[in-house]
Design a protein around this motif. Structure first.
Motif, PDB file in Angstrom:
ATOM      1  N   LYS A 264       0.848  -1.190   0.000  1.00 28.50           N
ATOM      2  CA  LYS A 264       0.000   0.000   0.000  1.00 28.50           C
ATOM      3  C   LYS A 264       0.884   1.240   0.000  1.00 28.50           C
ATOM      4  O   LYS A 264       1.602   1.515   0.965  1.00 28.50           O
ATOM      5  CB  LYS A 264      -0.902  -0.005   1.239  1.00 28.50           C
ATOM      6  CG  LYS A 264      -1.762   1.227   1.401  1.00 28.50           C
ATOM      7  CD  LYS A 264      -2.556   1.148   2.695  1.00 28.50           C
ATOM      8  CE  LYS A 264      -3.267   2.454   2.988  1.00 28.50           C
ATOM      9  NZ  LYS A 264      -3.986   2.411   4.286  1.00 28.50           N
TER      10      LYS A 264
ATOM     11  N   GLN B  56      -8.989   1.200  -0.823  1.00 32.50           N
ATOM     12  CA  GLN B  56      -8.578   0.523   0.416  1.00 32.50           C
ATOM     13  C   GLN B  56      -9.208  -0.869   0.505  1.00 32.50           C
ATOM     14  O   GLN B  56     -10.404  -1.038   0.279  1.00 32.50           O
ATOM     15  CB  GLN B  56      -9.003   1.361   1.620  1.00 32.50           C
ATOM     16  CG  GLN B  56      -8.787   0.679   2.961  1.00 32.50           C
ATOM     17  CD  GLN B  56      -7.312   0.541   3.305  1.00 32.50           C
ATOM     18  OE1 GLN B  56      -6.565   1.499   3.251  1.00 32.50           O
ATOM     19  NE2 GLN B  56      -6.896  -0.672   3.630  1.00 32.50           N
TER      20      GLN B  56
ATOM     21  N   PRO C  69      -7.625   6.490  -1.799  1.00 37.47           N
ATOM     22  CA  PRO C  69      -8.288   5.916  -0.607  1.00 37.47           C
ATOM     23  C   PRO C  69      -9.501   5.056  -0.939  1.00 37.47           C
ATOM     24  O   PRO C  69      -9.845   4.155  -0.169  1.00 37.47           O
ATOM     25  CB  PRO C  69      -8.704   7.168   0.190  1.00 37.47           C
ATOM     26  CG  PRO C  69      -7.801   8.255  -0.293  1.00 37.47           C
ATOM     27  CD  PRO C  69      -7.541   7.963  -1.730  1.00 37.47           C
TER      28      PRO C  69
END
Length: 344
Positions: free
Chosen positions: A211, A222, A219
């Protein structure tokens, strides 16, 4: 007559099949290296000022640098100077010399300091051949394209190399006054002898979720993978003590040292020498050792995808904000069965 799966004859045949498949895989990697050399080596007609080098902790950029040096070594041409976008001196250079801008993902408006550096070099040296090594191009603000195109079109010996079809099309549509090419990323130009000790190893059973921690992480992508290791490149998230001290010192001083004659003469040569030792000669092994601990990788960084491809590790990719992972994979990696997009 039935044949037992575990019979010696069948085991021998299985081994031959594995060896054959490994050979095909390595042949694909060598083909990438040949594609890079076929395009770029003929352009290198003089001695070189190599700049935009990555004097920072991003291992992926270090892999690009390693491949660039290995390709240049194969041409027999001499590198006269090495510098980052901060340490390039803008001195007068011989008209026969070539300026090579190291590749990456900084063409466009995502990393404006580096793009501004490209433009300043192109404007400063209209008589020199300038080669921009394989880049991913991306613009959040499309009005910037025409501004950059107007400047670049004035240079008569500028060579822009894209590393994916999206960037190639952008170059072709908006920078057609320049010379446009498409090749794989420079990490595929790394001398194969440097990779052999890391290829075809028995991978451990772990899973890595790579990541990224910079502004290119999206984001919205995720994910959670049970029992996985979550990390960025080790030099960014868990550096050794030596690396921590080195990059802390470098980051504190590179942006504040200034460009006085005294500071340039004393500081930048030290940066160039130490960067070659700390980055160029170490990052490939550090990165390969890190990835080789895992049997399976999910990555949001392009060069984790590329290094995993070079090492033969099964990998799934998730796009960053500029979608360069899918752009690259769709251009070059579609027939690698161990490289696929992540689907939650």
């Amino acid at each position: 007559m039935s044949v037992c799966f575990c019979s010696p004859k069948n085991i021998y045949g299985k081994r031959l099949l594995i060896r054959y498949m490994n050979t095909l895989y390595l042949d694909k990697l060598l083909n990438f290296r040949s594609k890079i050399s076929d395009v770029i080596a003929p352009l290198i007609t003089g001695n070189i000022h190599l700049t935009n080098l990555p004097f920072h902790a991003n291992m992926g950029d270090g892999l690009i640098w390693r491949g660039t040096e290995d390709l240049i070594a194969s041409t027999g041409k001499k590198v006269l100077t090495r510098s980052s976008f901060l340490s390039f001196q803008f001195n007068k250079i011989n008209s026969q010399d070539i300026i090579i801008l190291n590749g990456g993902g900084s063409f466009g408006d995502v990393w404006p300091m580096i793009m501004d550096f490209f433009i300043n070099v192109i404007k400063k040296y209209p008589e020199n051949r300038i080669i921009l090594l394989p880049q991913s191009a991306w613009y959040d603000n499309l009005t910037e394209i025409s501004k950059h195109s107007d400047i670049l079109s004035a240079h008569r010996d500028l060579h822009l190399i894209a590393r994916d079809k999206y960037s190639f099309d952008l170059f072709s549509n908006h920078f057609s006054s320049n010379n446009i090419y498409l090749t794989p990323d420079m990490a595929f130009a790394i001398n194969p002898n440097r990779l052999r000790k890391w290829q075809n190893l028995d991978k451990k059973s772990g899973v890595l979720y790579l990541k990224r921690i910079d502004k290119e992480w999206n984001p919205a992508t995720q994910i959670f993978i049970k029992n996985s290791v979550v990390s960025d490149w080790p030099t960014l998230t868990s550096p050794t003590y030596i690396e921590k001290c080195y990059f802390s010192l470098l980051n504190r001083t590179m942006f504040s040292i200034g460009h006085s004659i005294v500071s340039d003469s004393l500081y930048w040569p030290w940066v160039e020498l130490s960067a070659r030792l700390m980055i160029l000669n170490r990052f490939l092994d550090r990165g390969a050792e890190f990835l080789s601990d895992f049997k399976y990788i999910v990555t949001t960084r392009l060069h984790v995808l590329i290094l995993a491809t070079l090492l033969g590790i099964e990998t799934k990719y998730i796009d960053n904000t500029t979608k360069k992972l899918s752009a690259y994979a769709n251009t070059w990696l579609s027939d690698f069965k161990n490289i696929t997009p992540y689907e939650s």
